[in-house]
Design a protein around this motif. Sequence first.
Motif, PDB file in Angstrom:
ATOM      1  N   MET A  89      13.068   3.724  12.248  1.00 40.27           N
ATOM      2  CA  MET A  89      12.027   2.850  12.757  1.00 40.27           C
ATOM      3  C   MET A  89      10.682   3.329  12.232  1.00 40.27           C
ATOM      4  SD  MET A  89      12.173   1.773  16.513  1.00 40.27           S
ATOM      5  CE  MET A  89      11.019   0.706  17.225  1.00 40.27           C
ATOM      6  N   ALA A  90       9.937   2.400  11.858  1.00 42.41           N
ATOM      7  CA  ALA A  90       8.718   2.761  11.139  1.00 42.41           C
ATOM      8  C   ALA A  90       7.772   3.588  11.987  1.00 42.41           C
ATOM      9  CB  ALA A  90       8.005   1.491  10.693  1.00 42.41           C
TER      10      ALA A  90
ATOM     11  N   LEU B 218      10.367   2.535  -2.523  1.00 42.34           N
ATOM     12  CA  LEU B 218      10.758   3.633  -1.644  1.00 42.34           C
ATOM     13  C   LEU B 218      12.082   3.373  -0.938  1.00 42.34           C
ATOM     14  CD1 LEU B 218       7.402   4.526   0.105  1.00 42.34           C
ATOM     15  CD2 LEU B 218       8.537   5.756  -1.697  1.00 42.34           C
TER      16      LEU B 218
ATOM     17  N   GLN C  99       5.515   0.780  -2.816  1.00 44.08           N
ATOM     18  CA  GLN C  99       6.050   0.691  -1.465  1.00 44.08           C
ATOM     19  C   GLN C  99       7.494   0.187  -1.457  1.00 44.08           C
ATOM     20  OE1 GLN C  99       3.765  -1.986   0.835  1.00 44.08           O
ATOM     21  NE2 GLN C  99       5.082  -1.772   2.581  1.00 44.08           N
TER      22      GLN C  99
ATOM     23  N   SER D 174      11.173  -5.323   8.890  1.00 44.92           N
ATOM     24  CA  SER D 174      10.067  -4.390   8.690  1.00 44.92           C
ATOM     25  C   SER D 174       9.911  -3.459   9.867  1.00 44.92           C
ATOM     26  CB  SER D 174       8.766  -5.163   8.488  1.00 44.92           C
ATOM     27  OG  SER D 174       8.843  -5.941   7.345  1.00 44.92           O
ATOM     28  N   ALA D 175      10.216  -3.970  11.066  1.00 42.99           N
ATOM     29  CA  ALA D 175      10.018  -3.137  12.253  1.00 42.99           C
ATOM     30  C   ALA D 175      10.987  -1.964  12.286  1.00 42.99           C
ATOM     31  CB  ALA D 175      10.171  -3.973  13.513  1.00 42.99           C
ATOM     32  N   VAL D 176      12.177  -2.100  11.682  1.00 45.94           N
ATOM     33  CA  VAL D 176      13.151  -1.008  11.766  1.00 45.94           C
ATOM     34  C   VAL D 176      13.221  -0.157  10.498  1.00 45.94           C
ATOM     35  CG1 VAL D 176      14.597  -2.259  13.389  1.00 45.94           C
ATOM     36  CG2 VAL D 176      15.109  -2.375  10.959  1.00 45.94           C
TER      37      VAL D 176
ATOM     38  N   PRO E 282       4.055  -1.035   9.004  1.00 44.55           N
ATOM     39  CA  PRO E 282       4.140  -1.889   7.818  1.00 44.55           C
ATOM     40  C   PRO E 282       2.861  -2.707   7.646  1.00 44.55           C
ATOM     41  CG  PRO E 282       6.079  -2.119   9.193  1.00 44.55           C
ATOM     42  CD  PRO E 282       5.135  -1.282   9.949  1.00 44.55           C
TER      43      PRO E 282
ATOM     44  N   PHE F 118       2.248  -5.901   9.518  1.00 41.17           N
ATOM     45  CA  PHE F 118       2.027  -5.837  10.960  1.00 41.17           C
ATOM     46  C   PHE F 118       0.558  -5.590  11.286  1.00 41.17           C
ATOM     47  CE2 PHE F 118       6.523  -4.666  12.620  1.00 41.17           C
ATOM     48  CZ  PHE F 118       7.024  -5.746  11.934  1.00 41.17           C
TER      49      PHE F 118
ATOM     50  N   ALA G 184       9.072   2.291   5.766  1.00 41.38           N
ATOM     51  CA  ALA G 184       7.916   1.390   5.744  1.00 41.38           C
ATOM     52  C   ALA G 184       7.869   0.550   4.476  1.00 41.38           C
ATOM     53  CB  ALA G 184       6.615   2.156   5.921  1.00 41.38           C
TER      54      ALA G 184
ATOM     55  N   ASP H  47       8.572  -2.608   4.330  1.00 41.53           N
ATOM     56  CA  ASP H  47       8.069  -3.925   4.713  1.00 41.53           C
ATOM     57  C   ASP H  47       8.724  -5.060   3.923  1.00 41.53           C
ATOM     58  OD1 ASP H  47       6.712  -5.781   6.093  1.00 41.53           O
ATOM     59  OD2 ASP H  47       4.707  -5.127   5.523  1.00 41.53           O
TER      60      ASP H  47
ATOM     61  N   GLU I 220       0.845  -1.189   0.000  1.00 42.56           N
ATOM     62  CA  GLU I 220       0.000   0.000   0.000  1.00 42.56           C
ATOM     63  C   GLU I 220       0.876   1.233   0.000  1.00 42.56           C
ATOM     64  OE1 GLU I 220      -2.009  -0.493   3.747  1.00 42.56           O
ATOM     65  OE2 GLU I 220      -0.406   0.592   4.760  1.00 42.56           O
TER      66      GLU I 220
ATOM     67  N   TYR J 137       3.096   5.090   9.581  1.00 39.25           N
ATOM     68  CA  TYR J 137       4.018   4.161   8.913  1.00 39.25           C
ATOM     69  C   TYR J 137       4.122   2.796   9.589  1.00 39.25           C
ATOM     70  CZ  TYR J 137       5.355   8.441   6.621  1.00 39.25           C
ATOM     71  OH  TYR J 137       5.320   9.613   5.935  1.00 39.25           O
TER      72      TYR J 137
ATOM     73  N   PRO K 204       2.502   4.011   1.809  1.00 41.99           N
ATOM     74  CA  PRO K 204       2.745   4.255   3.235  1.00 41.99           C
ATOM     75  C   PRO K 204       2.209   5.620   3.666  1.00 41.99           C
ATOM     76  CG  PRO K 204       4.734   3.480   2.161  1.00 41.99           C
ATOM     77  CD  PRO K 204       3.753   3.770   1.083  1.00 41.99           C
TER      78      PRO K 204
END
Lengths: 157, 315, 114
Positions: free
Chosen positions: B1-2, B164, B161, B228-230, A125, A128, B234, B236, A117, A123, A119
């Motif tokens: 971090m996202a 990016l 996405q 993905s968490a960091v 992901p 998640f 975003a 992913d 998608e 943000y 973002p």
Amino acid sequence: MGLTDRVRQYRNLPGFLQASLNPWLIKARNNPERLAFVLHRVTGFTVLLYLFLHIIVTNTPARAGWEAWDSLMEAFGAALFNKVGEFIIAGFVIFHGMNGIRLLLTEFFGVCIGKPEKPKPPYIPPSFKACQRRLLYLVFALWPILWAIAGYIIFKG
Amino acid sequence: MAIADLKAATRIPPKLVTIRVKRWSPTKGKVEWREYQVETYRGMTVLEALLKVKAEKDHTLSMRYSCRMGVCGSCGMVINGVPRLACQTQIAEVASESNPVITIEPLYNHPVIRDLATDFNPFFGKHASVKPYLIRKDIEEREGPTGEYILKPEELENIYQFSLCISCGLCYSACPVAASDPEYLGPQALAQALRFIIDPRDEDPNTRIAVVDSEHGCHRCHYAATCSAVCPKAVDPAMAIQMLRSIVFRHRLGFWRKRTSKPAEKPKEWQPKKPMPPEAQTIPGVDLEQMEKEPVIVEVDGIKVEIDYKFYKIR
Amino acid sequence: MARTWTMQFLQYVTAILLIVLLSFHLAERIPWITGISYHESLKSERVADAYSSYGWVLLLLAYAALFHGLNGFRGMLHEWKPRHGRLWDLVFIILFLVFAGIATYTVVGLPPLP
Ligand code: SF4
Ligand code: SF4
Ligand code: FES
């Protein structure tokens, strides 16, 4: 001796054990998947060791006859140590199986991981927010319940 | 971090913070921790604090940065145990009045050149190995394209996405597989492989699938999703790798075929001007036919400007 | 080793098999399903009965579990020391053959009840 000879390498790798055993190696927030990964690996490895033992033990009737099997089972049933071991393995199998179903869905079938998608703040992901995360919480919630039931069966005899 | 603390820049950080830096010098060959006291101001980022240390306290402190605005992806470092972009991390976000200590290490899983500067050659090599560019079968056409390749908005949505990514290497530094296996392709390269495999303008997914379907490719990922968490953008990558893996399986079993787009038709030559509809009005005093015959030259501040009648379209 | 995707594909196929077979194997021990206690279900008559009537299911379970577990272990070894890839593949094959052999012998070489 040139300059390059004196330059040493620093790999800066945390290493296999750190990566496989420490879920907080990276202190990122909002990442229970990492904990699930560590647990999946630890439970999987332990169950594999149990599997080796299990295959050798169940070979007893073929190797030494049925009397040996019965006396072995008597001895196993009497020792608390073995019961505790069985209890631990049962819990590990339950977690590995339930989390395994989630991993099958995400890794093999490629579902439950959301869709790409554009973002937008804040943000988060897409994967998640997808249903794999809810499945993971379900696994963590069901695990103690099923483990307790398994413990009841094992310790009751 | 996202999930950044969006309000952090408006808060006032502790007056004085202690920055603990893990330093490594290639000539000494050993790791040492140094502490620096830095006075802060509101809106100060970690990168600014480090530059202040370099300017005022210790000129030998090495780091890499360029844009200072989260675009170039040079300034990744492990701040308080989390890989982050130093220029995007507010002091107020990582330090508090009760704990004004910020620990800074070089990115994990990348070889260190010196102090906080890490060697990205292996990382970029992995990125290059998945061929992150459009490949067309018709090489002549590719080198001298006659038209654009068509990409529908919904197809763009699928790859936007992933495109990016700024190659900052934070995901690679957070991944538990990369932490023990230096040959692992890593989340960034795999996400880029997916981005080009599902791009309809690309015609050669097979070579990329052959690269990622290896012992140290996409099958090594265990979906720990720390990448993905960091990720600061975003992107992913964890989702990308799972999509990639199921595409690899479907491709190998023969269920997956790539849809590719053709180049758009050649744009038509300039069409002769359509006659004005009779109800169209011109600005009083403007004679369009006369303008067509001889250009109008206007002098503005001594510079002559030709006015092209084509811009005087009346709708 | 066989091509990587084949191994990983089999990893997931055996995972699906294991969900079915292992649930069955564990259900054999649950008193509310079998009607006898956990300890009873391990007596030689019950076990011998299980082997003779559906021994092939248990054997299939053993093979699937061995493959799944050992392939996962092989992956860990590849991660641990990527240099020795060939060696880890060999370790996988040897361990699989040895334990699959023992498992086969358990079912095939079963003595009659005394
Ligand atoms: S995927 Fe994200 S974290 Fe990884 S290199 Fe790209 S922008 Fe950085
Ligand atoms: S999802 Fe895969 S690539 Fe991302 S951190 Fe986890 S193991 Fe590494
Ligand atoms: S300096 Fe460019 S991303 Fe931080």
